[in-house]
Write a protein that holds these residues in place. Structure first.
Motif, PDB file in Angstrom:
ATOM      1  N   SER A  85       0.924  -1.347  -0.055  1.00  0.00           N
ATOM      2  CA  SER A  85       0.084  -0.136  -0.141  1.00  0.00           C
ATOM      3  C   SER A  85       0.988   1.491   0.069  1.00  0.00           C
ATOM      4  O   SER A  85       2.274   1.176   0.147  1.00  0.00           O
ATOM      5  CB  SER A  85      -0.976   0.107   1.247  1.00  0.00           C
ATOM      6  OG  SER A  85      -0.176   0.122   2.500  1.00  0.00           O
ATOM      7  N   ILE A  86       0.258   2.431  -0.470  1.00  0.00           N
ATOM      8  CA  ILE A  86       0.886   3.554  -0.358  1.00  0.00           C
ATOM      9  C   ILE A  86       0.414   4.529   1.024  1.00  0.00           C
ATOM     10  O   ILE A  86      -0.846   4.745   0.969  1.00  0.00           O
ATOM     11  CB  ILE A  86       0.947   4.445  -1.592  1.00  0.00           C
ATOM     12  CG1 ILE A  86       1.432   3.770  -2.621  1.00  0.00           C
ATOM     13  CG2 ILE A  86       1.672   5.833  -1.494  1.00  0.00           C
ATOM     14  CD1 ILE A  86       1.299   4.274  -3.962  1.00  0.00           C
ATOM     15  N   ILE A  92       6.053   3.776   1.035  1.00  0.00           N
ATOM     16  CA  ILE A  92       5.501   2.846   0.821  1.00  0.00           C
ATOM     17  C   ILE A  92       5.429   1.710   1.921  1.00  0.00           C
ATOM     18  O   ILE A  92       6.433   1.326   2.601  1.00  0.00           O
ATOM     19  CB  ILE A  92       6.280   1.992  -0.366  1.00  0.00           C
ATOM     20  CG1 ILE A  92       6.132   2.882  -1.603  1.00  0.00           C
ATOM     21  CG2 ILE A  92       6.016   0.774  -0.780  1.00  0.00           C
ATOM     22  CD1 ILE A  92       6.881   2.712  -2.764  1.00  0.00           C
ATOM     23  N   THR A 114       8.124  -0.390 -11.479  1.00  0.00           N
ATOM     24  CA  THR A 114       6.543  -0.123 -11.764  1.00  0.00           C
ATOM     25  C   THR A 114       6.048  -1.076 -13.119  1.00  0.00           C
ATOM     26  O   THR A 114       7.084  -1.488 -13.879  1.00  0.00           O
ATOM     27  CB  THR A 114       6.343   1.272 -12.219  1.00  0.00           C
ATOM     28  OG1 THR A 114       6.799   1.563 -13.506  1.00  0.00           O
ATOM     29  CG2 THR A 114       6.676   2.231 -11.188  1.00  0.00           C
ATOM     30  N   LYS A 158       0.409  10.520  -0.427  1.00  0.00           N
ATOM     31  CA  LYS A 158      -0.225   9.131  -1.119  1.00  0.00           C
ATOM     32  C   LYS A 158      -0.263   9.728  -2.595  1.00  0.00           C
ATOM     33  O   LYS A 158       0.157   8.892  -3.590  1.00  0.00           O
ATOM     34  CB  LYS A 158      -1.257   8.752  -0.588  1.00  0.00           C
ATOM     35  CG  LYS A 158      -1.910   7.304  -1.300  1.00  0.00           C
ATOM     36  CD  LYS A 158      -2.949   7.001  -0.734  1.00  0.00           C
ATOM     37  CE  LYS A 158      -3.552   5.741  -1.658  1.00  0.00           C
ATOM     38  NZ  LYS A 158      -4.687   5.121  -1.067  1.00  0.00           N
ATOM     39  N   GLU A 159      -0.983  10.751  -3.020  1.00  0.00           N
ATOM     40  CA  GLU A 159      -1.368  11.033  -4.377  1.00  0.00           C
ATOM     41  C   GLU A 159       0.050  11.428  -5.166  1.00  0.00           C
ATOM     42  O   GLU A 159       0.260  11.198  -6.319  1.00  0.00           O
ATOM     43  CB  GLU A 159      -2.110  12.576  -4.207  1.00  0.00           C
ATOM     44  CG  GLU A 159      -3.545  12.271  -3.813  1.00  0.00           C
ATOM     45  CD  GLU A 159      -3.789  11.905  -2.171  1.00  0.00           C
ATOM     46  OE1 GLU A 159      -4.466  11.379  -1.780  1.00  0.00           O
ATOM     47  OE2 GLU A 159      -2.557  12.413  -1.536  1.00  0.00           O
ATOM     48  N   THR A 161       2.887  10.128  -4.627  1.00  0.00           N
ATOM     49  CA  THR A 161       3.766   8.835  -4.858  1.00  0.00           C
ATOM     50  C   THR A 161       2.874   8.204  -6.089  1.00  0.00           C
ATOM     51  O   THR A 161       3.655   7.677  -7.125  1.00  0.00           O
ATOM     52  CB  THR A 161       3.656   7.778  -3.556  1.00  0.00           C
ATOM     53  OG1 THR A 161       4.376   8.690  -2.802  1.00  0.00           O
ATOM     54  CG2 THR A 161       4.308   6.543  -4.037  1.00  0.00           C
ATOM     55  N   GLU A 162       1.573   8.465  -6.201  1.00  0.00           N
ATOM     56  CA  GLU A 162       0.843   7.482  -7.229  1.00  0.00           C
ATOM     57  C   GLU A 162       1.283   8.421  -8.717  1.00  0.00           C
ATOM     58  O   GLU A 162       1.085   7.371  -9.491  1.00  0.00           O
ATOM     59  CB  GLU A 162      -0.730   7.531  -6.771  1.00  0.00           C
ATOM     60  CG  GLU A 162      -1.002   6.760  -5.449  1.00  0.00           C
ATOM     61  CD  GLU A 162      -2.567   6.930  -5.291  1.00  0.00           C
ATOM     62  OE1 GLU A 162      -2.929   5.986  -4.800  1.00  0.00           O
ATOM     63  OE2 GLU A 162      -3.248   8.117  -5.539  1.00  0.00           O
ATOM     64  N   LYS A 163       1.487   9.614  -8.478  1.00  0.00           N
ATOM     65  CA  LYS A 163       1.771  10.171  -9.608  1.00  0.00           C
ATOM     66  C   LYS A 163       2.967   9.893 -10.162  1.00  0.00           C
ATOM     67  O   LYS A 163       3.101   9.918 -11.712  1.00  0.00           O
ATOM     68  CB  LYS A 163       1.826  11.767  -9.559  1.00  0.00           C
ATOM     69  CG  LYS A 163       0.410  12.413  -9.399  1.00  0.00           C
ATOM     70  CD  LYS A 163       0.425  13.830  -8.841  1.00  0.00           C
ATOM     71  CE  LYS A 163      -0.907  14.479  -8.856  1.00  0.00           C
ATOM     72  NZ  LYS A 163      -0.956  15.980  -8.531  1.00  0.00           N
ATOM     73  N   ILE A 166       3.738   4.648  -9.440  1.00  0.00           N
ATOM     74  CA  ILE A 166       3.986   3.658  -8.322  1.00  0.00           C
ATOM     75  C   ILE A 166       2.372   3.027  -7.905  1.00  0.00           C
ATOM     76  O   ILE A 166       1.566   3.852  -7.455  1.00  0.00           O
ATOM     77  CB  ILE A 166       4.600   3.986  -7.275  1.00  0.00           C
ATOM     78  CG1 ILE A 166       6.199   4.342  -7.599  1.00  0.00           C
ATOM     79  CG2 ILE A 166       4.819   2.955  -5.809  1.00  0.00           C
ATOM     80  CD1 ILE A 166       7.133   4.811  -6.474  1.00  0.00           C
ATOM     81  N   SER A 167       2.410   1.586  -7.865  1.00  0.00           N
ATOM     82  CA  SER A 167       1.083   1.208  -7.541  1.00  0.00           C
ATOM     83  C   SER A 167       0.990  -0.119  -6.706  1.00  0.00           C
ATOM     84  O   SER A 167       2.420  -0.683  -6.590  1.00  0.00           O
ATOM     85  CB  SER A 167       0.114   0.977  -8.826  1.00  0.00           C
ATOM     86  OG  SER A 167       0.113   1.767  -9.652  1.00  0.00           O
ATOM     87  N   ASP A 170       3.474  -3.439  -7.251  1.00  0.00           N
ATOM     88  CA  ASP A 170       4.734  -3.264  -7.971  1.00  0.00           C
ATOM     89  C   ASP A 170       5.803  -4.176  -7.406  1.00  0.00           C
ATOM     90  O   ASP A 170       5.858  -4.062  -6.155  1.00  0.00           O
ATOM     91  CB  ASP A 170       5.115  -1.873  -8.116  1.00  0.00           C
ATOM     92  CG  ASP A 170       4.232  -1.093  -8.970  1.00  0.00           C
ATOM     93  OD1 ASP A 170       3.645  -1.645  -9.988  1.00  0.00           O
ATOM     94  OD2 ASP A 170       4.317   0.274  -8.953  1.00  0.00           O
TER      95      ASP A 170
END
Length: 350
Positions: A85-86, A92, A114, A158-159, A161-163, A166-167, A170
């Motif tokens: 999870s992030i 992470i 990724t 979190k947002e 990192t998602e940009k 990274i999901s 991975d």
């Protein structure tokens, strides 16, 4: 093969290939790059490597006679992790791939891979990383829920990192930190089991260079899921005996050292084949190879997986002695080269 005819294995080749293998990320389930590397390497010797649907590589060395087929396995997959999870902080949380103690990876550099091919550096830390801030840092339990990866990018949420792409899901690989010293010591993560894969490449190189054809067909199996327990759960049905080549554990009441070829008589799957194990011990003695026979109650191998998968085979287990297994591992070049030599002695005596 008498000791006077002991194969002159190419030590420099074996250790150079080991260095290359160690520096290709390959946690269980993420072995595409390293399998392509191996395919290209064996093709230089005139062999081919096919792969099963699961990804196990199979390299066939034709023998002089039909009938019995000897399997020899080693695995390229390693310990690692996956994004679980992030966190709201942008850190992470990860889930382990393979069995290791969390304190063995604390402070380690890593790479997040990724799904679209991007790579990001990071560092494994506890969520209490500083003695200047947290009073309980020394006693804080190192377990999955308390560990995280700091990404080397400017992210605080979190947002953000998602940009980066990274999901969850991975893969994460550890920096091997490989050091190959002039005196023969090799220290690195992932010697389990890339040291054994290098030994198999040394076997192939010798057979090609010397133009030797073994009596029986040999099938080399390179598995990609050993660290999660099912690497060679399937093997070709024509294999009648299988030698798993994997690291020898060191410690407690065990006899193996980093200079030895380990011959395992019994592990968590039970005793290995009496005749095969006895023959390997006899050959090691005859060839004057430093070796040790041990029992590994907390250990399983690709041969264990094959037996549990229902394969009707005889099985044995050997490999170079490796200190601090599943941690910061160390072995010696002599143990790797002698592992290759013992395998050659076995297949040439078959």
């Amino acid at each position: 093969m008498s000791s006077a005819l002991k194969p002159q294995l190419n030590r420099e080749y074996i250790i150079s290939k080991l260095n290359e293998l160690l520096n290709i990320p390959s946690p269980s389930g993420y072995c595409m790059e390293i399998m392509n590397y191996l395919r290209n390497e064996v093709e230089q010797f005139g062999y081919t490597m096919d792969q099963t649907p699961k990804g196990t590589g199979i390299i066939v060395i034709p023998g002089q006679e039909s009938g019995e087929v000897i399997g020899i396995s080693a695995h390229v997959d390693t310990l690692g992790a996956m994004v679980r999870s992030i966190k709201s902080s942008g850190m992470i949380r990860f889930t382990p791939i393979g069995g290791y103690a969390m304190q063995t990876v604390e402070g380690e550099y890593c790479v997040i891979h990724t799904r679209d091919g991007r790579k990001y550096d990071g560092t494994v830390l506890s969520s209490r990383p500083s003695v200047h801030v947290y009073n309980d840092v020394r006693d804080f339990k190192r377990e999955e829920a308390n560990m995280e990866i700091r990404i080397d990018e400017l992210v605080k949420t979190k947002e953000e990192t998602e940009k980066l792409g990274i999901s969850v899901g991975d893969f994460i690989s550890w920096d091997p930190r490989t050091r190959i010293l002039p005196n023969g010591w090799v220290k690195s993560r992932h010697l389990d089991d890339k040291a054994s894969v290098a030994a198999l490449l040394g076997l192939l190189e010798w057979l090609k260079r010397e133009g030797v054809t073994p009596k029986y067909t040999i099938k080399l199996l390179i598995s990609t899921y050993e660290e999660v327990g099912h690497g060679c759960a399937y093997i070709p049905e024509d294999i009648t005996e299988l030698i798993a080549v994997d690291m020898g554990a060191i410690g407690d009441d065990l006899s193996t050292t980093e200079m030895d070829v380990s011959i395992c008589a019994k592990d968590s799957s039970g005793p290995y084949d009496y005749g095969m194990t006895s023959k390997l011990i006899e050959l090691a003695k005859r060839e004057g190879m430093p070796h040790a026979v041990d029992i590994y109650p907390n250990y399983g191998s690709d041969a264990s997986a094959a037996l549990r998968g229902g394969s009707n085979i005889r099985a044995a287990l050997i490999g170079p002695g490796v200190h601090a297994s599943h941690g910061m591992e160390r072995t010696h070049a002599d143990a790797i080269v002698n592992t290759s030599a013992l395998l050659l002695a076995y297949i040439l005596e078959a």
